[in-house]
Design a protein around this motif. Structure first.
Motif, mmCIF file in Angstrom:
data_model
loop_
_atom_site.group_PDB
_atom_site.id
_atom_site.type_symbol
_atom_site.label_atom_id
_atom_site.label_comp_id
_atom_site.label_asym_id
_atom_site.label_seq_id
_atom_site.Cartn_x
_atom_site.Cartn_y
_atom_site.Cartn_z
ATOM 1 N N THR A 181 5.944 -0.148 -10.660
ATOM 2 C CA THR A 181 4.572 -0.389 -11.118
ATOM 3 C C THR A 181 4.269 -1.880 -11.194
ATOM 4 O O THR A 181 3.186 -2.322 -10.822
ATOM 5 C CB THR A 181 4.345 0.258 -12.497
ATOM 6 O OG1 THR A 181 5.319 -0.258 -13.421
ATOM 7 C CG2 THR A 181 4.484 1.772 -12.408
ATOM 8 N N CYS A 189 -3.150 -5.910 -2.979
ATOM 9 C CA CYS A 189 -3.764 -5.110 -1.914
ATOM 10 C C CYS A 189 -5.286 -5.169 -1.966
ATOM 11 O O CYS A 189 -5.952 -5.346 -0.937
ATOM 12 C CB CYS A 189 -3.308 -3.656 -2.018
ATOM 13 S SG CYS A 189 -1.718 -3.328 -1.269
ATOM 14 N N ILE A 190 -5.841 -4.988 -3.156
ATOM 15 C CA ILE A 190 -7.302 -5.027 -3.306
ATOM 16 C C ILE A 190 -7.849 -6.379 -2.882
ATOM 17 O O ILE A 190 -8.835 -6.471 -2.130
ATOM 18 C CB ILE A 190 -7.702 -4.707 -4.767
ATOM 19 C CG1 ILE A 190 -7.366 -3.257 -5.102
ATOM 20 C CG2 ILE A 190 -9.189 -4.969 -4.988
ATOM 21 C CD1 ILE A 190 -7.477 -2.918 -6.581
ATOM 22 N N TYR A 208 -8.999 2.144 1.212
ATOM 23 C CA TYR A 208 -7.733 1.673 0.640
ATOM 24 C C TYR A 208 -7.951 0.958 -0.690
ATOM 25 O O TYR A 208 -7.115 1.029 -1.590
ATOM 26 C CB TYR A 208 -7.032 0.742 1.627
ATOM 27 C CG TYR A 208 -6.347 1.451 2.778
ATOM 28 C CD1 TYR A 208 -6.188 2.834 2.784
ATOM 29 C CD2 TYR A 208 -5.842 0.741 3.867
ATOM 30 C CE1 TYR A 208 -5.563 3.480 3.830
ATOM 31 C CE2 TYR A 208 -5.199 1.378 4.914
ATOM 32 C CZ TYR A 208 -5.063 2.750 4.903
ATOM 33 O OH TYR A 208 -4.434 3.390 5.936
ATOM 34 N N VAL A 255 -4.872 4.294 -8.412
ATOM 35 C CA VAL A 255 -3.539 4.140 -8.987
ATOM 36 C C VAL A 255 -3.617 3.499 -10.372
ATOM 37 O O VAL A 255 -3.012 3.972 -11.335
ATOM 38 C CB VAL A 255 -2.641 3.280 -8.066
ATOM 39 C CG1 VAL A 255 -1.322 2.934 -8.766
ATOM 40 C CG2 VAL A 255 -2.353 4.020 -6.765
ATOM 41 N N GLN A 311 -0.984 -3.435 -6.413
ATOM 42 C CA GLN A 311 -2.348 -2.934 -6.201
ATOM 43 C C GLN A 311 -3.372 -4.073 -6.219
ATOM 44 O O GLN A 311 -4.298 -4.094 -5.405
ATOM 45 C CB GLN A 311 -2.707 -1.900 -7.283
ATOM 46 C CG GLN A 311 -1.974 -0.578 -7.151
ATOM 47 C CD GLN A 311 -0.502 -0.670 -7.494
ATOM 48 O OE1 GLN A 311 -0.117 -1.367 -8.441
ATOM 49 N NE2 GLN A 311 0.340 0.027 -6.748
ATOM 50 N N SER A 324 1.649 2.304 -3.406
ATOM 51 C CA SER A 324 0.541 3.028 -4.049
ATOM 52 C C SER A 324 0.494 4.481 -3.604
ATOM 53 O O SER A 324 0.383 5.407 -4.427
ATOM 54 C CB SER A 324 -0.793 2.339 -3.736
ATOM 55 O OG SER A 324 -0.879 1.085 -4.351
ATOM 56 N N GLY A 330 0.894 -3.541 -12.031
ATOM 57 C CA GLY A 330 -0.257 -3.425 -11.132
ATOM 58 C C GLY A 330 -0.371 -4.539 -10.116
ATOM 59 O O GLY A 330 -1.371 -4.619 -9.384
ATOM 60 N N ASN A 358 -6.097 2.085 -4.286
ATOM 61 C CA ASN A 358 -5.400 1.201 -5.223
ATOM 62 C C ASN A 358 -6.045 1.203 -6.601
ATOM 63 O O ASN A 358 -5.345 1.144 -7.623
ATOM 64 C CB ASN A 358 -5.359 -0.222 -4.655
ATOM 65 C CG ASN A 358 -4.314 -0.383 -3.567
ATOM 66 O OD1 ASN A 358 -3.116 -0.317 -3.825
ATOM 67 N ND2 ASN A 358 -4.758 -0.574 -2.341
ATOM 68 N N ASP A 418 -7.564 -6.698 0.911
ATOM 69 C CA ASP A 418 -8.550 -5.865 1.612
ATOM 70 C C ASP A 418 -9.945 -6.496 1.552
ATOM 71 O O ASP A 418 -10.677 -6.505 2.552
ATOM 72 C CB ASP A 418 -8.587 -4.457 1.012
ATOM 73 C CG ASP A 418 -7.303 -3.688 1.281
ATOM 74 O OD1 ASP A 418 -6.518 -4.129 2.147
ATOM 75 O OD2 ASP A 418 -7.071 -2.658 0.606
ATOM 76 N N LEU A 432 0.830 -1.202 0.000
ATOM 77 C CA LEU A 432 0.000 0.000 0.000
ATOM 78 C C LEU A 432 0.866 1.254 0.000
ATOM 79 O O LEU A 432 0.523 2.258 -0.647
ATOM 80 C CB LEU A 432 -0.915 -0.004 1.232
ATOM 81 C CG LEU A 432 -1.818 1.218 1.424
ATOM 82 C CD1 LEU A 432 -2.868 1.288 0.324
ATOM 83 C CD2 LEU A 432 -2.492 1.175 2.800
#
Length: 454
Positions: free
Chosen positions: A386, A395-396, A361, A368, A392, A56, A389, A365, A399, A53
């Protein structure tokens, strides 16, 4: 006179100081009680997700270096006005309302149980809330002047308590491994599901962004302060967590409304109780003072950006946004009086707050990824980080997994009721404000160029 620039140590101090709170000790104690040392694995999973995170937030900061508001303005450029309003209200207003109520409730209970048994805990909480409201109304932010001292006292105290308990140097009775109660949560699936509870221990790493203009090397220090900050907290909280299992049974840790107080008293007797009581009060009062001081200004900033009614931007002669202060104090007081912040509901309120912050959050992401598509050649982006991706996307997914596994049974239903009820209300407000009151289009995005010019 040239403005003095801050170094990496100050950036870490801000990052750590805003994360440390009494509610972290509650979550840590209950997590260790449920899974024993396995909860440390849950904490490490969150560390990995937060490190990703930080990548990001670092990219968004490099794209918009002049933006001080952070999350809400990032999503405004990436996703538009409605998600921006929802993310701001989710991460900063509702989360801090719920967490602030927990902090005040715990302060009241600790003072009641340790120092003033004749005064009801809720009365103590309300008196503290009123005093801090008065301090903020007068524009006197006492704790902002001693932030580094507060951080040193909090982390220093927790580190010492952690070392004493981890190496079994306390005056209390050590619980041998053969006499320790068994954890309720075991196995990889169970341990990973507790990452939602562990998430609260490292929440709010992005608070370093508003001071980025005052850093000597913001491009380096913003992401580094986030990562080093959570690593420092991980070490301290791991010591405390292991120490808790040396002096308190897992069963008592998982069922107690104040496991950190039980731990301190078992470790050092009455002296430990007074010590942890001081730490609890210091952390709680500092946190709610920060909430009243910062969230009222976030509401004022949203009003200035025409995302909230104009009344929230009005300030008194001391430069305090009065409407926001009244709203925050009234809601926190209401939560305390109605008993929603009672001992049996503390963890559920924190888990509901986690859902709101996790949702924000997710939006960060997604922003981004959207901005990479819209501005592929924008200056400031570190293309080496990067990685198509992947950070991200991880993270998604992480989460969403934590929201899905936020709790079990009836507690899960209770948390979801709070989360979805407020989410619907916020979305309805954002839709009404943007489409009906302001009469603007949902697709009316602020461009990257325009937000950097402001």
């Amino acid at each position: 006179m040239k403005e003095r620039k801050l170094g990496l140590v100050s950036a870490i101090s801000v990052c750590v100081g805003l994360i440390v709170a009494t509610s972290c000790l509650l979550s840590l104690g209950q997590g260790m009680g449920l899974a024993g040392k396995g909860f440390i694995v849950s904490m490490f999973i969150v560390i990995i997700l937060n490190a990703l995170l930080a990548i990001s937030f670092s990219e968004l900061h490099n794209l918009m270096p002049e933006v001080e508001g952070g999350l809400g303005q990032y999503t405004l450029v990436g996703l538009g006005p409605v998600p921006s309003i929802v993310s701001n209200l989710s991460a900063y207003v509702l989360t801090n309302l719920l967490a602030g109520s927990v902090e005040m409730a715990m302060c009241g209970m600790v003072i009641h149980n340790t120092f003033l048994k004749q005064v009801p805990a809720v009365v103590i909480s309300l008196i503290l809330l009123a005093l801090l409201a008065l301090v903020n109304y007068m524009g006197v932010d006492i704790f902002s002047k001693i932030q580094n001292i507060v951080v040193i006292l909090l982390l220093g105290s927790l580190a010492v308590l952690g070392i004493l308990s981890t190496f079994k140097l306390g005056t209390g009775q050590v619980i041998e491994v053969v006499n320790q109660t068994q954890p309720v949560v075991t196995g990889w699936k169970g341990i990973t599901s507790l990452s939602a509870l562990a998430f609260w221990l490292f929440i709010g790493i992005e608070f370093v962004i508003p001071i980025s203009k005052n850093l000597k090397n913001p491009k380096r220090d913003v992401p580094l302060a986030m990562i080093l900050g959570i690593l420092i907290l991980f070490v301290v909280q791991t010591l405390i967590g292991i120490g808790m299992t040396n002096y308190v049974t897992l069963e008592e840790l998982s069922t107690s409304s104040m496991p950190h107080m039980v731990f301190a008293e078992n470790l050092l007797g009455k002296a430990g109780g007074y010590w942890m009581g001081f730490v609890t009060i210091l952390a709680g009062v500092s946190t709610i003072n920060t909430v009243l001081g910062s969230v009222t200004r976030i509401l004022s900033g949203m009003a200035d950006a025409q995302m909230m009614p104009e009344i929230f931007s009005r300030k008194n002669s001391k430069d305090t946004p009065v409407a926001g202060l009244i709203l925050m104090v009234s809601i926190v007081a209401g939560i305390l009086i109605t008993g929603f912040a009672s001992s049996s509901s503390l963890t559920n309120l924190l888990l509901a707050a986690s859902c709101f912050w996790l949702t924000s959050y997710i939006m960060v992401n997604i922003s981004v990824l959207v901005l990479r598509k819209k501005y592929p050649d924008a200056p400031g982006r570190n293309k080496k980080l990067t990685l198509f991706g992947i950070p991200q996307i991880i993270c998604i997914a992480g989460d969403i997994f934590m929201i899905w596994n936020i709790a079990e049974g009836e507690n899960r239903i209770f948390v979801y009721k709070i989360f979805f009820a407020f989410l619907i209300i916020m979305t309805a407000y954002a839709y009404t404000w943007v489409k009906i009151i302001k009469r603007t289009s949902f697709q009316e995005y602020i461009t990257l160029e325009s937000i950097n010019e402001n």
